[in-house]
Design a protein around this motif. Structure first.
Motif, PDB file in Angstrom:
ATOM      1  N   GLU A  36       0.835  -1.205   0.000  1.00 23.03           N
ATOM      2  CA  GLU A  36       0.000   0.000   0.000  1.00 23.03           C
ATOM      3  C   GLU A  36       0.868   1.253   0.000  1.00 23.03           C
ATOM      4  O   GLU A  36       0.579   2.225  -0.700  1.00 23.03           O
ATOM      5  N   ALA A  37       1.955   1.241   0.766  1.00 25.17           N
ATOM      6  CA  ALA A  37       2.857   2.395   0.826  1.00 25.17           C
ATOM      7  C   ALA A  37       3.514   2.639  -0.522  1.00 25.17           C
ATOM      8  O   ALA A  37       3.665   3.785  -0.954  1.00 25.17           O
ATOM      9  N   ILE A  38       3.894   1.567  -1.210  1.00 24.40           N
ATOM     10  CA  ILE A  38       4.524   1.703  -2.532  1.00 24.40           C
ATOM     11  C   ILE A  38       3.540   2.310  -3.529  1.00 24.40           C
ATOM     12  O   ILE A  38       3.890   3.199  -4.312  1.00 24.40           O
ATOM     13  N   MET A  39       2.283   1.853  -3.487  1.00 22.24           N
ATOM     14  CA  MET A  39       1.273   2.419  -4.402  1.00 22.24           C
ATOM     15  C   MET A  39       1.026   3.891  -4.091  1.00 22.24           C
ATOM     16  O   MET A  39       0.883   4.711  -5.004  1.00 22.24           O
ATOM     17  N   GLU A  40       0.997   4.225  -2.807  1.00 27.51           N
ATOM     18  CA  GLU A  40       0.801   5.629  -2.418  1.00 27.51           C
ATOM     19  C   GLU A  40       1.963   6.488  -2.906  1.00 27.51           C
ATOM     20  O   GLU A  40       1.761   7.597  -3.395  1.00 27.51           O
ATOM     21  N   GLN A  41       3.184   5.969  -2.816  1.00 28.22           N
ATOM     22  CA  GLN A  41       4.349   6.704  -3.313  1.00 28.22           C
ATOM     23  C   GLN A  41       4.255   6.922  -4.815  1.00 28.22           C
ATOM     24  O   GLN A  41       4.612   7.998  -5.314  1.00 28.22           O
ATOM     25  N   GLY A  42       3.763   5.928  -5.531  1.00 30.92           N
ATOM     26  CA  GLY A  42       3.593   6.075  -6.975  1.00 30.92           C
ATOM     27  C   GLY A  42       2.626   7.195  -7.317  1.00 30.92           C
ATOM     28  O   GLY A  42       2.858   7.979  -8.240  1.00 30.92           O
ATOM     29  N   GLY A  46       3.487  10.837  -9.250  1.00 32.66           N
ATOM     30  CA  GLY A  46       2.696  11.353 -10.368  1.00 32.66           C
ATOM     31  C   GLY A  46       2.232  12.779 -10.135  1.00 32.66           C
ATOM     32  O   GLY A  46       2.302  13.631 -11.023  1.00 32.66           O
ATOM     33  N   MET A  47       1.761  13.051  -8.919  1.00 25.09           N
ATOM     34  CA  MET A  47       1.303  14.409  -8.594  1.00 25.09           C
ATOM     35  C   MET A  47       2.462  15.395  -8.650  1.00 25.09           C
ATOM     36  O   MET A  47       2.324  16.501  -9.170  1.00 25.09           O
ATOM     37  N   LEU A  48       3.610  15.014  -8.107  1.00 27.97           N
ATOM     38  CA  LEU A  48       4.781  15.904  -8.135  1.00 27.97           C
ATOM     39  C   LEU A  48       5.248  16.153  -9.560  1.00 27.97           C
ATOM     40  O   LEU A  48       5.620  17.280  -9.908  1.00 27.97           O
ATOM     41  N   ALA A  49       5.229  15.145 -10.397  1.00 29.94           N
ATOM     42  CA  ALA A  49       5.634  15.319 -11.793  1.00 29.94           C
ATOM     43  C   ALA A  49       4.726  16.318 -12.493  1.00 29.94           C
ATOM     44  O   ALA A  49       5.195  17.152 -13.269  1.00 29.94           O
ATOM     45  N   ARG A  50       3.420  16.233 -12.223  1.00 25.35           N
ATOM     46  CA  ARG A  50       2.490  17.189 -12.854  1.00 25.35           C
ATOM     47  C   ARG A  50       2.739  18.605 -12.356  1.00 25.35           C
ATOM     48  O   ARG A  50       2.580  19.573 -13.104  1.00 25.35           O
ATOM     49  N   GLN A  51       3.173  18.752 -11.094  1.00 25.44           N
ATOM     50  CA  GLN A  51       3.483  20.089 -10.574  1.00 25.44           C
ATOM     51  C   GLN A  51       4.785  20.626 -11.163  1.00 25.44           C
ATOM     52  O   GLN A  51       4.882  21.806 -11.490  1.00 25.44           O
ATOM     53  N   LEU A  52       5.786  19.755 -11.303  1.00 26.23           N
ATOM     54  CA  LEU A  52       7.083  20.184 -11.824  1.00 26.23           C
ATOM     55  C   LEU A  52       7.055  20.485 -13.310  1.00 26.23           C
ATOM     56  O   LEU A  52       7.824  21.308 -13.808  1.00 26.23           O
ATOM     57  N   PHE A  53       6.180  19.801 -14.045  1.00 25.32           N
ATOM     58  CA  PHE A  53       6.108  19.964 -15.498  1.00 25.32           C
ATOM     59  C   PHE A  53       4.667  20.286 -15.903  1.00 25.32           C
ATOM     60  O   PHE A  53       3.980  19.463 -16.521  1.00 25.32           O
ATOM     61  N   PRO A  54       4.191  21.504 -15.557  1.00 22.37           N
ATOM     62  CA  PRO A  54       2.784  21.836 -15.806  1.00 22.37           C
ATOM     63  C   PRO A  54       2.397  21.825 -17.284  1.00 22.37           C
ATOM     64  O   PRO A  54       1.241  21.611 -17.611  1.00 22.37           O
ATOM     65  N   GLY A  55       3.323  21.983 -18.191  1.00 25.30           N
ATOM     66  CA  GLY A  55       3.008  21.958 -19.619  1.00 25.30           C
ATOM     67  C   GLY A  55       3.193  20.584 -20.230  1.00 25.30           C
ATOM     68  O   GLY A  55       3.045  20.416 -21.437  1.00 25.30           O
ATOM     69  N   GLY A  56       3.509  19.603 -19.384  1.00 30.10           N
ATOM     70  CA  GLY A  56       3.780  18.261 -19.881  1.00 30.10           C
ATOM     71  C   GLY A  56       2.520  17.557 -20.356  1.00 30.10           C
ATOM     72  O   GLY A  56       1.404  18.023 -20.155  1.00 30.10           O
ATOM     73  N   ILE A  57       2.709  16.438 -21.000  1.00 32.04           N
ATOM     74  CA  ILE A  57       1.606  15.642 -21.527  1.00 32.04           C
ATOM     75  C   ILE A  57       1.450  14.411 -20.652  1.00 32.04           C
ATOM     76  O   ILE A  57       2.387  13.631 -20.498  1.00 32.04           O
ATOM     77  N   GLU A  58       0.262  14.241 -20.059  1.00 31.92           N
ATOM     78  CA  GLU A  58      -0.003  13.037 -19.289  1.00 31.92           C
ATOM     79  C   GLU A  58      -0.472  11.957 -20.258  1.00 31.92           C
ATOM     80  O   GLU A  58      -1.430  12.131 -20.989  1.00 31.92           O
ATOM     81  N   VAL A  59       0.248  10.864 -20.285  1.00 31.24           N
ATOM     82  CA  VAL A  59      -0.038   9.785 -21.214  1.00 31.24           C
ATOM     83  C   VAL A  59      -0.762   8.681 -20.464  1.00 31.24           C
ATOM     84  O   VAL A  59      -0.274   8.172 -19.465  1.00 31.24           O
ATOM     85  N   SER A  60      -1.914   8.302 -20.974  1.00 29.22           N
ATOM     86  CA  SER A  60      -2.709   7.251 -20.356  1.00 29.22           C
ATOM     87  C   SER A  60      -2.144   5.880 -20.696  1.00 29.22           C
ATOM     88  O   SER A  60      -1.590   5.670 -21.770  1.00 29.22           O
ATOM     89  N   SER A  61      -2.309   4.946 -19.790  1.00 35.54           N
ATOM     90  CA  SER A  61      -1.849   3.580 -20.038  1.00 35.54           C
ATOM     91  C   SER A  61      -2.954   2.711 -20.633  1.00 35.54           C
ATOM     92  O   SER A  61      -2.744   1.535 -20.909  1.00 35.54           O
ATOM     93  N   GLU A  62      -4.116   3.295 -20.866  1.00 35.74           N
ATOM     94  CA  GLU A  62      -5.266   2.514 -21.326  1.00 35.74           C
ATOM     95  C   GLU A  62      -5.052   1.860 -22.687  1.00 35.74           C
ATOM     96  O   GLU A  62      -5.502   0.761 -22.917  1.00 35.74           O
ATOM     97  N   GLY A  63      -4.368   2.514 -23.586  1.00 42.47           N
ATOM     98  CA  GLY A  63      -4.198   1.976 -24.924  1.00 42.47           C
ATOM     99  C   GLY A  63      -2.973   1.097 -25.083  1.00 42.47           C
ATOM    100  O   GLY A  63      -2.695   0.616 -26.168  1.00 42.47           O
TER     101      GLY A  63
END
Length: 74
Positions: A36-42, A46-63
Motif C-alpha cells: 500500500e505504501a509503494i502504491m501511495e508513493q507512486g 505522479g502528482m509531483l511530476a504534474r506540478q514540476l512539469f505543468p506543460g507536460g503531456i499526461e499519457v494514459s496507459s489505457e491503450g
C-alpha cells in the motif's frame, strides 16, 4: 479490458499472480502495508511530476505501450 500498473507489475513478477488477481481474487495474495505504501508513493510521484512539469503531456496507459508512444510523439 484494461490493466492497472499494479496488475502489470504482478504479471512481470509472476504470471500466476496476475491470473489470480484478475480471475480468482479470493485466492490472490492480499496487499500488505508495504504494498500500500509503494502504491501511495507512486501516486505522489505522479502528482509531483504534474506540478514540476505543468506543460507536460499526461499519457494514459489505457491503450497500451504503443498507444502511449504514439500519444507522446503526436
Amino acid at each position: 479490458m484494461t490493466i492497472s500498473k499494479s496488475n502489470y507489475v504482478a504479471g512481470v513478477q509472476c504470471l500466476k499472480r496476475l491470473y489470480l488477481q484478475i480471475h480468482q481474487q479470493e485466492l490472490a495474495a492480499q496487499s500488505d502495508d508495504a504494498g500500500e505504501a509503494i502504491m501511495e508513493q507512486g501516486l505522489e510521484v505522479g502528482m509531483l511530476a504534474r506540478q514540476l512539469f505543468p506543460g507536460g503531456i499526461e499519457v494514459s496507459s489505457e491503450g497500451g505501450l504503443e498507444q502511449a508512444i504514439r500519444t507522446r510523439l503526436a
